[in-house]
Design an enzyme around this catalytic site. Structure first.
Site, mmCIF file in Angstrom:
data_model
loop_
_atom_site.group_PDB
_atom_site.id
_atom_site.type_symbol
_atom_site.label_atom_id
_atom_site.label_comp_id
_atom_site.label_asym_id
_atom_site.label_seq_id
_atom_site.Cartn_x
_atom_site.Cartn_y
_atom_site.Cartn_z
ATOM 1 N N SER A 82 0.868 -1.186 0.000
ATOM 2 C CA SER A 82 0.000 0.000 0.000
ATOM 3 C C SER A 82 0.897 1.227 0.000
ATOM 4 O O SER A 82 2.014 1.174 0.536
ATOM 5 C CB SER A 82 -0.863 0.003 1.270
ATOM 6 O OG SER A 82 -1.429 1.280 1.470
ATOM 7 N N TYR A 108 -0.706 -1.033 10.515
ATOM 8 C CA TYR A 108 -0.945 -1.379 9.103
ATOM 9 C C TYR A 108 0.209 -0.864 8.244
ATOM 10 O O TYR A 108 0.732 -1.585 7.384
ATOM 11 C CB TYR A 108 -2.266 -0.754 8.662
ATOM 12 C CG TYR A 108 -2.648 -0.999 7.216
ATOM 13 C CD1 TYR A 108 -3.238 -2.199 6.836
ATOM 14 C CD2 TYR A 108 -2.436 -0.030 6.237
ATOM 15 C CE1 TYR A 108 -3.607 -2.428 5.511
ATOM 16 C CE2 TYR A 108 -2.804 -0.246 4.919
ATOM 17 C CZ TYR A 108 -3.383 -1.449 4.559
ATOM 18 O OH TYR A 108 -3.739 -1.670 3.250
HETATM 19 N N1 LIG Z 1 -8.863 -1.123 -0.494
HETATM 20 C C1 LIG Z 1 -7.854 -0.261 -0.505
HETATM 21 O O1 LIG Z 1 -8.032 0.972 -0.572
HETATM 22 C C2 LIG Z 1 -6.436 -0.782 -0.465
HETATM 23 C C3 LIG Z 1 -5.405 0.136 -0.679
HETATM 24 C C4 LIG Z 1 -4.091 -0.317 -0.633
HETATM 25 C C5 LIG Z 1 -3.834 -1.643 -0.384
HETATM 26 N N2 LIG Z 1 -4.838 -2.520 -0.192
HETATM 27 C C6 LIG Z 1 -4.489 -3.911 0.082
HETATM 28 O O2 LIG Z 1 -5.107 -4.734 -0.877
HETATM 29 C C7 LIG Z 1 -5.411 -6.008 -0.308
HETATM 30 C C8 LIG Z 1 -6.877 -6.337 -0.535
HETATM 31 O O3 LIG Z 1 -7.662 -5.296 0.048
HETATM 32 P P1 LIG Z 1 -9.250 -5.227 -0.122
HETATM 33 O O4 LIG Z 1 -9.591 -3.794 -0.020
HETATM 34 O O5 LIG Z 1 -9.692 -6.013 -1.284
HETATM 35 O O6 LIG Z 1 -9.694 -5.960 1.250
HETATM 36 P P2 LIG Z 1 -11.067 -6.710 1.619
HETATM 37 O O7 LIG Z 1 -12.164 -6.266 0.719
HETATM 38 O O8 LIG Z 1 -11.234 -6.547 3.078
HETATM 39 O O9 LIG Z 1 -10.711 -8.255 1.289
HETATM 40 C C9 LIG Z 1 -9.689 -8.901 2.011
HETATM 41 C C10 LIG Z 1 -9.614 -10.350 1.558
HETATM 42 O O10 LIG Z 1 -8.578 -11.014 2.316
HETATM 43 C C11 LIG Z 1 -9.166 -12.131 3.009
HETATM 44 N N3 LIG Z 1 -8.473 -12.299 4.274
HETATM 45 C C12 LIG Z 1 -8.311 -11.382 5.257
HETATM 46 N N4 LIG Z 1 -7.611 -11.916 6.274
HETATM 47 C C13 LIG Z 1 -7.336 -13.204 5.918
HETATM 48 C C14 LIG Z 1 -6.640 -14.276 6.555
HETATM 49 N N5 LIG Z 1 -6.097 -14.156 7.789
HETATM 50 N N6 LIG Z 1 -6.525 -15.456 5.905
HETATM 51 C C15 LIG Z 1 -7.084 -15.610 4.682
HETATM 52 N N7 LIG Z 1 -7.742 -14.636 4.031
HETATM 53 C C16 LIG Z 1 -7.872 -13.450 4.650
HETATM 54 C C17 LIG Z 1 -10.652 -11.767 3.159
HETATM 55 O O11 LIG Z 1 -11.483 -12.891 3.351
HETATM 56 P P3 LIG Z 1 -11.911 -13.396 4.842
HETATM 57 O O12 LIG Z 1 -12.210 -12.187 5.656
HETATM 58 O O13 LIG Z 1 -13.099 -14.300 4.637
HETATM 59 O O14 LIG Z 1 -10.754 -14.167 5.358
HETATM 60 C C18 LIG Z 1 -10.896 -11.139 1.795
HETATM 61 O O15 LIG Z 1 -11.033 -12.132 0.809
HETATM 62 C C19 LIG Z 1 -5.021 -5.917 1.168
HETATM 63 O O16 LIG Z 1 -3.752 -6.485 1.377
HETATM 64 C C20 LIG Z 1 -4.979 -4.424 1.412
HETATM 65 O O17 LIG Z 1 -4.120 -4.078 2.478
HETATM 66 C C21 LIG Z 1 -6.149 -2.127 -0.222
#
Ligand SMILES: NC(=O)c1ccc[n+]([C@@H]2O[C@H](COP(=O)([O-])OP(=O)(O)OC[C@H]3O[C@@H](n4cnc5c(N)ncnc54)[C@H](OP(=O)(O)O)[C@@H]3O)[C@@H](O)[C@H]2O)c1
Length: 246
Positions: free
Chosen positions: A141, A154
């Site tokens: 990120s 984070y």
């Molecule tokens: N959204 C943003 O603005 C943003 C910006 C920069 C970076 N990111 C990064 O992009 C990635 C995806 O983000 P997102 O926004 O798509 O998040 P999200 O919508 O919350 O989805 C997270 C995914 O990871 C899974 N997960 C979480 N903890 C887990 C664990 N311990 N074991 C297995 N699966 C797990 C969740 O499923 P379960 O909860 O069912 O396990 C879900 O499938 C993350 O690494 C985040 O830090 C996001």
């Protein structure tokens, strides 16, 4: 017909789901995991791509789970082996550090950083055995390099991922395994839904390209990092943020 097999962690929703859908449409074999299954995964499994999609429950960061998941995914892929790993699963929680429980910081670091290291270790073992090169992409990120108020743990976890990308790139380079971080800016997913409308519009206003990133923007850069076109790119942190951090 042999297919390139890519593991995308956390593919049940948000960015991970978009990546799973996109890579399946591109012809990859895809394995993914999450702690709970969603309707979206069920629908994909009964779609035309279902035969190339493997899902298994896995709690990344918990002892032995990464090894078990990678073993099961590689076994299910048969002769396709393992071409790539996308360390996407992650959790975020905001809070001023002075009142933020240590147990929450530990959870964030265990899932986002230690879990990603364990996944990379298990995937590297499979890739090294095959000796046909590969790709590891860590979804970090811009907060990892820029910081953000109320996101100390984070931010530390994502900065750690970037360090892992650089170190592993050196370690695995001679075996033609590239390792990079893909660092999104703010993307509209469930994770960023805690931001208020005012915060989101402030971010868009401060972004040179005038908007937040979409999941498609991130998928397109992932496609490049998984492709042969990126063969000379390793150890980098690729920021996909519309220029907000420039
Ligand atoms: N959204 C943003 O603005 C943003 C910006 C920069 C970076 N990111 C990064 O992009 C990635 C995806 O983000 P997102 O926004 O798509 O998040 P999200 O919508 O919350 O989805 C997270 C995914 O990871 C899974 N997960 C979480 N903890 C887990 C664990 N311990 N074991 C297995 N699966 C797990 C969740 O499923 P379960 O909860 O069912 O396990 C879900 O499938 C993350 O690494 C985040 O830090 C996001």
């Amino acid at each position: 017909m042999k297919r390139k097999h890519v593991i995308v962690t956390g593919g049940s929703r948000g960015l991970g789901l978009k990546m799973v859908e996109g890579l399946l449409a591109d012809g990859y074999r895809v394995s993914t995991c999450s702690r709970s299954k969603t309707d979206a995964i069920e629908q994909l499994r009964s779609s035309e791509y279902g035969g190339r999609l493997f899902w298994q429950e896995c709690s990344i960061g918990d002892e032995g789970q990464a090894d078990d998941f990678v073993k099961a995914a590689v076994a299910a892929a048969g002769d396709d082996g393992l071409y790539g790993l996308v360390n996407n699963a992650g959790v975020a929680q905001a809070g001023i550090l002075a009142s933020f429980p240590n147990v929450e910081s530990e959870r964030i670091l265990r899932i986002n950083l230690l879990g990603a290291i364990e996944m990379a270790r298990a995937a590297a073992q499979a890739m090294l055995r095959q000796n046909t090169g590969g790709r590891i992409v860590n979804i970090s990120s811009i907060i990892g390099s820029r910081g953000y108020n109320g996101m100390a743990a984070y931010s530390a976890s994502k900065a750690g991922m970037d360090g892992m990308s650089r170190a592993l790139a050196r370690e695995l380079g001679r075996r033609q395994i590239t390792v990079n971080s893909l660092a999104p800016g703010y993307v509209e997913t469930e994770m960023s839904s805690t931001l208020t409308a005012a915060q989101l519009s402030q971010i868009a206003n401060r972004t040179p390209l005038g908007r937040l990133a979409t999941e498609q923007d991130i998928l397109d850069v992932l496609r490049f990092l998984l492709s042969d076109a990126s063969r000379m790119v390793t150890g980098q942190v690729i920021l996909v943020d519309g220029g907000i951090s420039c």
